[in-house]
Each structure stands twice: as C-alpha cells, then as structure tokens.
Enzyme design. Sequence first.
Site, PDB file in Angstrom:
ATOM      1  N   CYS A 268       3.548  -7.553  14.440  1.00 15.40           N
ATOM      2  CA  CYS A 268       4.889  -6.946  14.518  1.00 15.40           C
ATOM      3  C   CYS A 268       5.979  -8.014  14.502  1.00 15.40           C
ATOM      4  O   CYS A 268       7.141  -7.704  14.298  1.00 15.40           O
ATOM      5  CB  CYS A 268       5.091  -6.156  15.802  1.00 15.40           C
ATOM      6  SG  CYS A 268       4.090  -4.691  15.966  1.00 15.40           S
TER       7      CYS A 268
ATOM      8  N   HIS B  57      -0.492  -1.855  16.782  1.00 11.34           N
ATOM      9  CA  HIS B  57      -1.682  -2.382  16.105  1.00 11.34           C
ATOM     10  C   HIS B  57      -2.950  -2.334  16.946  1.00 11.34           C
ATOM     11  O   HIS B  57      -4.037  -2.591  16.449  1.00 11.34           O
ATOM     12  CB  HIS B  57      -1.425  -3.821  15.635  1.00 11.34           C
ATOM     13  CG  HIS B  57      -0.344  -3.906  14.599  1.00 11.34           C
ATOM     14  ND1 HIS B  57       0.952  -4.223  14.916  1.00 11.34           N
ATOM     15  CD2 HIS B  57      -0.380  -3.672  13.281  1.00 11.34           C
ATOM     16  CE1 HIS B  57       1.678  -4.200  13.815  1.00 11.34           C
ATOM     17  NE2 HIS B  57       0.904  -3.868  12.809  1.00 11.34           N
TER      18      HIS B  57
ATOM     19  N   CYS C  64       3.253  -9.909  19.700  1.00 16.85           N
ATOM     20  CA  CYS C  64       2.366  -9.399  18.645  1.00 16.85           C
ATOM     21  C   CYS C  64       2.797 -10.028  17.330  1.00 16.85           C
ATOM     22  O   CYS C  64       3.913  -9.781  16.861  1.00 16.85           O
ATOM     23  CB  CYS C  64       2.438  -7.872  18.535  1.00 16.85           C
ATOM     24  SG  CYS C  64       1.547  -7.252  17.074  1.00 16.85           S
TER      25      CYS C  64
ATOM     26  N   HIS D 260       4.064   1.332   2.215  1.00  9.97           N
ATOM     27  CA  HIS D 260       5.258   0.645   1.710  1.00  9.97           C
ATOM     28  C   HIS D 260       5.896   1.452   0.580  1.00  9.97           C
ATOM     29  O   HIS D 260       7.119   1.535   0.475  1.00  9.97           O
ATOM     30  CB  HIS D 260       4.907  -0.748   1.175  1.00  9.97           C
ATOM     31  CG  HIS D 260       4.231  -1.628   2.175  1.00  9.97           C
ATOM     32  ND1 HIS D 260       2.932  -2.044   2.026  1.00  9.97           N
ATOM     33  CD2 HIS D 260       4.667  -2.154   3.341  1.00  9.97           C
ATOM     34  CE1 HIS D 260       2.598  -2.802   3.058  1.00  9.97           C
ATOM     35  NE2 HIS D 260       3.641  -2.878   3.870  1.00  9.97           N
TER      36      HIS D 260
ATOM     37  N   CYS E  75      -1.018  -4.475  21.720  1.00  8.02           N
ATOM     38  CA  CYS E  75       0.127  -3.983  20.952  1.00  8.02           C
ATOM     39  C   CYS E  75       0.019  -2.457  20.831  1.00  8.02           C
ATOM     40  O   CYS E  75      -1.026  -1.946  20.433  1.00  8.02           O
ATOM     41  CB  CYS E  75       0.137  -4.612  19.557  1.00  8.02           C
ATOM     42  SG  CYS E  75       1.299  -3.795  18.447  1.00  8.02           S
TER      43      CYS E  75
ATOM     44  N   HIS F 178       0.848  -1.194   0.000  1.00  4.10           N
ATOM     45  CA  HIS F 178       0.000   0.000   0.000  1.00  4.10           C
ATOM     46  C   HIS F 178       0.881   1.240   0.000  1.00  4.10           C
ATOM     47  O   HIS F 178       2.126   1.136  -0.073  1.00  4.10           O
ATOM     48  CB  HIS F 178      -0.962  -0.036   1.190  1.00  4.10           C
ATOM     49  CG  HIS F 178      -0.301  -0.224   2.529  1.00  4.10           C
ATOM     50  ND1 HIS F 178       0.516   0.727   3.092  1.00  4.10           N
ATOM     51  CD2 HIS F 178      -0.312  -1.269   3.407  1.00  4.10           C
ATOM     52  CE1 HIS F 178       0.953   0.297   4.267  1.00  4.10           C
ATOM     53  NE2 HIS F 178       0.479  -0.921   4.479  1.00  4.10           N
TER      54      HIS F 178
ATOM     55  N   LYS G 280      -2.319  -2.866   6.971  1.00  7.40           N
ATOM     56  CA  LYS G 280      -3.314  -3.885   6.673  1.00  7.40           C
ATOM     57  C   LYS G 280      -4.058  -4.294   7.940  1.00  7.40           C
ATOM     58  O   LYS G 280      -5.280  -4.421   7.947  1.00  7.40           O
ATOM     59  CB  LYS G 280      -2.617  -5.104   6.076  1.00  7.40           C
ATOM     60  CG  LYS G 280      -3.611  -6.136   5.662  1.00  7.40           C
ATOM     61  CD  LYS G 280      -3.023  -7.500   5.457  1.00  7.40           C
ATOM     62  CE  LYS G 280      -4.158  -8.424   5.150  1.00  7.40           C
ATOM     63  NZ  LYS G 280      -4.017  -9.756   5.659  1.00  7.40           N
TER      64      LYS G 280
ATOM     65  N   LYS H  59      -1.556   4.730  12.241  1.00  3.20           N
ATOM     66  CA  LYS H  59      -0.618   4.266  11.217  1.00  3.20           C
ATOM     67  C   LYS H  59      -1.367   3.480  10.145  1.00  3.20           C
ATOM     68  O   LYS H  59      -2.154   2.586  10.472  1.00  3.20           O
ATOM     69  CB  LYS H  59       0.429   3.364  11.867  1.00  3.20           C
ATOM     70  CG  LYS H  59       1.440   2.837  10.869  1.00  3.20           C
ATOM     71  CD  LYS H  59       2.307   1.748  11.465  1.00  3.20           C
ATOM     72  CE  LYS H  59       3.151   1.119  10.373  1.00  3.20           C
ATOM     73  NZ  LYS H  59       3.474  -0.275  10.608  1.00  3.20           N
TER      74      LYS H  59
HETATM   75  N1  MSP Z   1       9.462  -7.294   7.544  1.00  2.87           N
HETATM   76  C1  MSP Z   1       9.669  -6.232   8.441  1.00  2.87           C
HETATM   77  C2  MSP Z   1      10.920  -5.452   8.092  1.00  2.87           C
HETATM   78  C3  MSP Z   1      12.184  -6.244   8.056  1.00  2.87           C
HETATM   79  S1  MSP Z   1      13.540  -5.315   7.533  1.00  2.87           S
HETATM   80  C4  MSP Z   1      14.875  -6.231   7.913  1.00  2.87           C
HETATM   81  C5  MSP Z   1       8.471  -5.292   8.380  1.00  2.87           C
HETATM   82  N2  MSP Z   1       7.739  -5.340   7.280  1.00  2.87           N
HETATM   83  S2  MSP Z   1       6.459  -4.441   6.973  1.00  2.87           S
HETATM   84  O1  MSP Z   1       5.867  -4.992   5.786  1.00  2.87           O
HETATM   85  O2  MSP Z   1       5.631  -4.351   8.122  1.00  2.87           O
HETATM   86  O3  MSP Z   1       7.003  -3.060   6.540  1.00  2.87           O
HETATM   87  C6  MSP Z   1       7.540  -2.156   7.433  1.00  2.87           C
HETATM   88  C7  MSP Z   1       7.979  -0.904   6.717  1.00  2.87           C
HETATM   89  O4  MSP Z   1       7.021  -0.492   5.732  1.00  2.87           O
HETATM   90  C8  MSP Z   1       8.046   0.280   7.656  1.00  2.87           C
HETATM   91  O5  MSP Z   1       9.230   0.331   8.391  1.00  2.87           O
HETATM   92  C9  MSP Z   1       7.940   1.410   6.693  1.00  2.87           C
HETATM   93  O6  MSP Z   1       9.166   1.563   6.047  1.00  2.87           O
HETATM   94  C10 MSP Z   1       6.903   0.903   5.705  1.00  2.87           C
HETATM   95  N3  MSP Z   1       5.551   1.239   6.124  1.00  2.87           N
HETATM   96  C11 MSP Z   1       4.504   0.382   6.299  1.00  2.87           C
HETATM   97  N4  MSP Z   1       3.413   1.086   6.678  1.00  2.87           N
HETATM   98  C12 MSP Z   1       3.741   2.398   6.744  1.00  2.87           C
HETATM   99  C13 MSP Z   1       3.038   3.555   7.086  1.00  2.87           C
HETATM  100  N5  MSP Z   1       1.769   3.546   7.412  1.00  2.87           N
HETATM  101  N6  MSP Z   1       3.717   4.715   7.057  1.00  2.87           N
HETATM  102  C14 MSP Z   1       5.032   4.780   6.731  1.00  2.87           C
HETATM  103  N7  MSP Z   1       5.721   3.709   6.418  1.00  2.87           N
HETATM  104  C15 MSP Z   1       5.100   2.511   6.411  1.00  2.87           C
HETATM  105  O7  MSP Z   1       8.288  -4.557   9.336  1.00  2.87           O
END
Ligand code: MSP
Length: 503
Positions: free
Chosen positions: A132, A153, A129, A24, A150, A21, A306, A303
């Site tokens: 996370c 979340h 969690c 990411h 959490c 989304h 999903k 935040k």
């Molecule tokens: N898989 C772990 C990261 C491992 S790195 C060695 C993870 N994945 S995640 O799919 O949850 O993605 C986390 C990252 O996605 C966040 O740190 C950020 O960079 C980005 N984001 C996901 N949602 C976001 C927002 N709502 N706002 C900003 N960034 C976001 O954690």
Amino acid sequence: MENAKHVYITTPIYYPNDRPHLGHAYTTVLADIVSRWYSLLGYNVFFLTGTDEHGAKLQREAEKRGVTPKAFVDEMSAIFKEYWSKLGVGYSRFIRTTDEDHESLVRNVLNLLNEKGYVYRGVYKGWYCTACERYYSEKEYVVENNIPYCPIHRRPLEFVEEETYFLRLSQFRDRVLKILREGEVVYPRQYAEEVASKIELEGLQDLSIARPKERVSWGITLPFDNRFTVYVWIDALLNYLTGAGFNKDKKHFETLWKNSIQFIGKDILWFHTAVWFSLLSMLDLPPPKKLVVHGFLTVKGMKMGKSTGNVTSIDDMIKRYGSSDAVRFIIARIANYEKDSEVSWEIYDSIYNGDLVNNYGNLVRRVTSLAIKLFDGVVRIAIDHEHAKKVEELVQKAIEYYNRIDIAEAVKTALDIAHETNAYLNRKEPWKQENPQPTIYTALESIRLVTLLLHPVMPNITQNIMNSLNIAIERGLDQFKVGYISEYKVKESPIPFKKLATS
Ligand code: MSP
C-alpha cells in the site's frame, strides 16, 4: 476554442510493478468513457493517466528482478501504455512520475510547503505496508497471533522507526471536514461520510513525507535535505497538478482544475481526501470538482490484486469476448460505485449474450437488413411519433445518467431503447406492412441513438455501425433527436457481435 467548455479527467497513476489487470482497467475504462462522453458533447477534454514509479515497492520489485529501478519502470510503463491502447483508452497525456517536469514540480511544491511553514522534522515509528506504501495505525491494522496485518493485503506489516519530515495535516482538520460534509465533491456521498467520521474519531495526524535514502533511495530527493527522498504518495498526488500544467500555464491550469473529475478506487480514498484536500489547501487551491469513488472488483470476496494473486487478465477478457469494445461494455455494465463487484464469467457471458448479441447486435442486423431488402437501403424521413416519443424519453434519461457519471445506468438505459425497438418491430411486423417506411425509419433512428449513446463505451464497434448506416458521428447534443437524419442510405447489414463459443 476560447469559450469551449473544458473538463479535466484523471485516473490514479498505477504502480507499474506488474502488467495491469482487470482491476486497473476498471477505473481507467470508466474514466475513458466519461472523457469520451464529454468529447462527444463537444467539450475540450484533457484526460490524464499514467504510472507511479518511485518508492520502496518498485525499488524492491526491481531488486528482485536484478535490474535498476529506472530500467524496470521504463519497461513496465510501456506495458501499461500497450494495454491502454489495446483497450482503446484515449488519454491526452500518460504521465510518469519520473518525467522531468513532474520531478521539478514536486521539488518546487515541497520547497514552497517548507517555506510556508507546513513542514517540520521528527521521528516516525509505525507499522508499514509496502504494497500500500503507507503506515497503518493500531485502529486500522488487523492483529492475528499478535502480528499486525495489512487490512487490505492481509500480509504482515513491517515495523519502521526513522527520522523524517512531517507535513502539518492536523491544521487542516476543519477545512477537510467542511469539504467532506458541506461540499458535493466526493461521489457517492457515503465515502465522504466514511472519511469524515474517521477524522472525527481519530483526528487528522501530521503525515511523514520523507524517507531516509538508506531505506528508500528510489525517489525524488527532498529539495531541502538531500539525505531523504520524498514519500511516494506525496510525489504521486502531485501528478494531477503536473498533468494540468500547474507549473506551466497558471490560467489554463485553473480552467482545468475548476472542471476536474477524478476517478479512484475506494482503497485510496484517504489519500485523495484527507491528504489531498489538505495539500491543495496548503497551496491555496480548491478541491477537485468531483472525486468519483468506486468499489473493488473482488474474487471470492477478496480485492483483486497482484499481491493477493487473484487477478483476471485483460488479455483473457479480450479473447473471450472477441474485442476490447465488448470488454469495455462489460466494465461499464458492472460499474458499481457503492459496492464491490464479484468477478463472474457467468454474469459477464450473460451480459455479452443478452445485451450485445441478442439485443443490440440483433437489432442492428434486423433493421439494416430490412432497410436493404425493402428500400434498397434508402429510407427517407417518416417518423412514427409514438415510438419516437418513447425513445426520446429514454435518450434524455440516459443523457442525465451520463451527466451524473452514472455509467452503468446510462448504458442500461441505452440498452432499454434497443429492447423497446426490438419489441416494436415484433409488434409492427414491417415486413407485412403496406407502408413500412415510418417503422423502418424510426427503428433506424433508434439504432442511431443507441449507437451514439454507446459510442463512449465502444468507440470502434459503434463507429463501424455508423459507417454501415452511412452516418457521421458529430459533436454536440443536437444529434440526439429522432428526425435528425433526413435520409438513410444503409450500406450493409453488419453482425457486430459474434456468439460466444460455448465452452
Ligand atoms: N499508485 C497508487 C495511486 C496513486 S494516485 C495519486 C496506487 N496504485 S495501484 O496500482 O495500486 O492502483 C490503485 C487503483 O487501481 C485503485 O484505486 C483502483 O482505481 C484500481 N484498482 C486496482 N485493483 C482494483 C480492484 N481489484 N478493483 C477495483 N479497482 C482496482 O494505489
């Protein structure tokens, strides 16, 4: 290429439990912009992104859908790739934690950590969690009606008590504090301070790095005890080493690692500082050169995610603004490291209309059509030094912002050049001048410079504009001066951004 400068850029690897989304895209596009910036300067760039495919979260998601975890992550990681390609993300490697070279690196590193005495057996009790993929301590979780939730979340935590192996993070407390307090690694510094105070307050506890297979079977088998899988965060962090070729070419790895810029959201700050810096120290490696941390994209203060169910779709954004480049531009403009940024169509529309349609797009249209009308498109060098000076100052400022990875400011400064040039045309009225050549030439140069500065942000549209100007985009800083082009042969007058269809 021996002496070329190198830079290694990484994004987090994302959990492929659903399609990506806007959250990411935020990190990935920012990292891509910086990687394209260095490429434009002539650096050798290695840009790594990918998917984090093991662990309880993915295992459960696959179970829910009645497919095997591998089939599920195969399908989903392909979707991530599709989206990055739609958004013009030019990664050098898309790493998957199920890649053979990565799995073997993880096993090697765990054996090494074990041999070095950093691993010991124990029992872990705590609140977990799964969204996370981490435990939360009493100080960290939120309690409502006696139930621990959490903090991110806002979902109830699960109580877990199990046999495991621990990694001796506690030994690295002082080392991590030194990096945080004395180094220049974490940017902005507020995040270094945040982690440092947390460590001082709560200490740095040893980390549970194994999961019994009965609970989490979907993972890399712990090489020295096959009843366990490796904790997904340890597996995941090590992707940065696999990506840089740690287990392949040590020399190349060192060059890349010395020049590493890692992008993350603030949700995973602890893992990328306390855990990551310790892990690197255990392997006798320095921390990354820079760890750039940004705030969240939020919807009504929550935040985007999903699990929360409040995501903004990348497809909707592309549809609304007509191109992925425009979406990238909006991301760059709202980039905020210090603070969260609330998603707002109103703000995005006004950025699109104000900056792209009315300012930059309008300038391109105006100047190219004047060049065609007044000179048949052929405009030889004739510099208006007064405007050139103003433009060059702004160009220097934008370059400095880019070099500080301050993308939003770099972009705003580039837009200032367009704004100044529109005002310049209004003032000079070249259509009334006896000799409009200096005005038109200097305005064309201004457009070229704005376009170059925006090239990392909007690779396709800027390329098309440069094509209309009949100018090639080169690599290096020389091209960033007024007077670089001796003669323009403008081919056409494009309308690079269409007005938004008003809803
Ligand atoms: N898989 C772990 C990261 C491992 S790195 C060695 C993870 N994945 S995640 O799919 O949850 O993605 C986390 C990252 O996605 C966040 O740190 C950020 O960079 C980005 N984001 C996901 N949602 C976001 C927002 N709502 N706002 C900003 N960034 C976001 O954690």
